[in-house]
Design a protein around this motif. Structure first.
Motif, PDB file in Angstrom:
ATOM      1  N   ALA A  20       0.185  -0.036  -0.943  1.00 11.41           N
ATOM      2  CA  ALA A  20      -1.064   0.260  -1.555  1.00 11.41           C
ATOM      3  C   ALA A  20      -1.841   1.163  -1.348  1.00 11.41           C
ATOM      4  N   VAL A  31      -8.763   1.443  -5.379  1.00  7.29           N
ATOM      5  CA  VAL A  31      -6.916   0.995  -5.150  1.00  7.29           C
ATOM      6  C   VAL A  31      -5.675   1.121  -6.360  1.00  7.29           C
ATOM      7  N   VAL A  33      -0.731   1.159  -6.408  1.00  6.18           N
ATOM      8  CA  VAL A  33       0.143  -0.066  -6.256  1.00  6.18           C
ATOM      9  C   VAL A  33       1.275   1.067  -6.227  1.00  6.18           C
ATOM     10  N   SER A  34       2.077   1.437  -5.101  1.00  9.47           N
ATOM     11  CA  SER A  34       3.452   1.789  -5.725  1.00  9.47           C
ATOM     12  C   SER A  34       4.615   0.570  -5.862  1.00  9.47           C
ATOM     13  N   LEU A  44      -4.604   1.364  -9.805  1.00  7.59           N
ATOM     14  CA  LEU A  44      -4.304  -0.150 -10.339  1.00  7.59           C
ATOM     15  C   LEU A  44      -5.938  -0.225 -10.482  1.00  7.59           C
ATOM     16  N   LEU A  63      -3.601  -7.962  -2.702  1.00  6.70           N
ATOM     17  CA  LEU A  63      -2.462  -7.531  -1.755  1.00  6.70           C
ATOM     18  C   LEU A  63      -1.177  -8.501  -1.456  1.00  6.70           C
ATOM     19  N   ARG A  66       0.328  -8.940  -4.916  1.00  4.07           N
ATOM     20  CA  ARG A  66       1.613  -8.180  -5.361  1.00  4.07           C
ATOM     21  C   ARG A  66       3.029  -7.326  -3.929  1.00  4.07           C
ATOM     22  N   ILE A  68       2.440  -6.966  -0.928  1.00  2.00           N
ATOM     23  CA  ILE A  68       1.658  -5.180  -0.744  1.00  2.00           C
ATOM     24  C   ILE A  68       2.671  -5.813   1.560  1.00  2.00           C
ATOM     25  N   VAL A  71      -1.013  -1.047   4.094  1.00  5.18           N
ATOM     26  CA  VAL A  71      -2.099  -0.257   2.964  1.00  5.18           C
ATOM     27  C   VAL A  71      -2.118   1.184   3.303  1.00  5.18           C
ATOM     28  N   HIS A 137      -9.957   4.884  -8.754  1.00  8.51           N
ATOM     29  CA  HIS A 137      -8.561   4.420  -8.161  1.00  8.51           C
ATOM     30  C   HIS A 137      -7.256   5.285  -8.901  1.00  8.51           C
ATOM     31  N   LEU A 144      -2.099   7.825  -2.059  1.00  5.58           N
ATOM     32  CA  LEU A 144      -0.419   7.297  -2.325  1.00  5.58           C
ATOM     33  C   LEU A 144       0.272   8.108  -2.322  1.00  5.58           C
TER      34      LEU A 144
END
Length: 160
Positions: A20, A31, A33-34, A44, A63, A66, A68, A71, A137, A144
């Motif tokens: 994340a 936020v 995410v990958s 996200l 987190l 998903r 995660i 971070v 985001h 990220l």
């Protein structure tokens, strides 16, 4: 555990877990995410900040849902590379969040990430209102993605 060095972060990550990215602001937390292959960052949501306990609870919920593994927290350095009060605030957030979340945390230089996000949204002809809703985001995704690209480069340079 908190890592200042992305190489140490990479070595500590559990395999096949997503990451994340966070763009920590005074009023919001962006936020992103990958995927589990750690190749693409996707925006996200934006968390409206209230107080640390509520913000951290929502973040932890995202987190865990998903799965995660780590971070990447944007570190808002000054343009000359020095660290000011916002960096201190970000590091404090990482320490406090690291005390309640068991994953790996790394810092990534976020200089100009919001500018890049704004430019991309303008090129996509996004309305001013929509840009204001998504900028945080989308900036988190830029943060990220930069870290993901670096991690991929580190993986390519390791001997087989």
């Amino acid at each position: 555990m908190i890592h200042d060095d992305i190489t140490d972060f990479a070595a500590a990550l559990p395999p096949a877990t997503a990451l994340a990215g966070l763009d920590l602001g005074t009023q919001t937390i962006g936020v992103a995410v990958s995927d589990t292959f750690r190749s693409v960052a996707t925006p996200l949501e934006t968390i409206r900040r209230k107080k640390f306990t509520l913000d951290a609870a929502r973040l932890k919920e995202l987190l865990e849902a998903r799965r995660i593994g780590g971070v990447v927290l944007g570190l808002p350095r000054n343009m000359d590379g020095s660290e000011g009060p916002r960096c201190q605030s970000t590091r404090a957030f990482a320490r406090n969040f690291g005390a309640i979340w068991d994953g790996q945390i790394a810092f990534w230089d976020e200089r100009l990430s919001t500018v890049a996000a704004e430019r991309a949204l303008l090129e996509a002809d996004t309305t001013r209102k929509r840009r204001a809703e998504v900028i945080d985001h989308v900036a988190a995704a830029y943060i990220l993605q930069g870290a993901l690209d670096r991690l991929r480069h580190l993986g390519d340079s390791e001997p087989l």
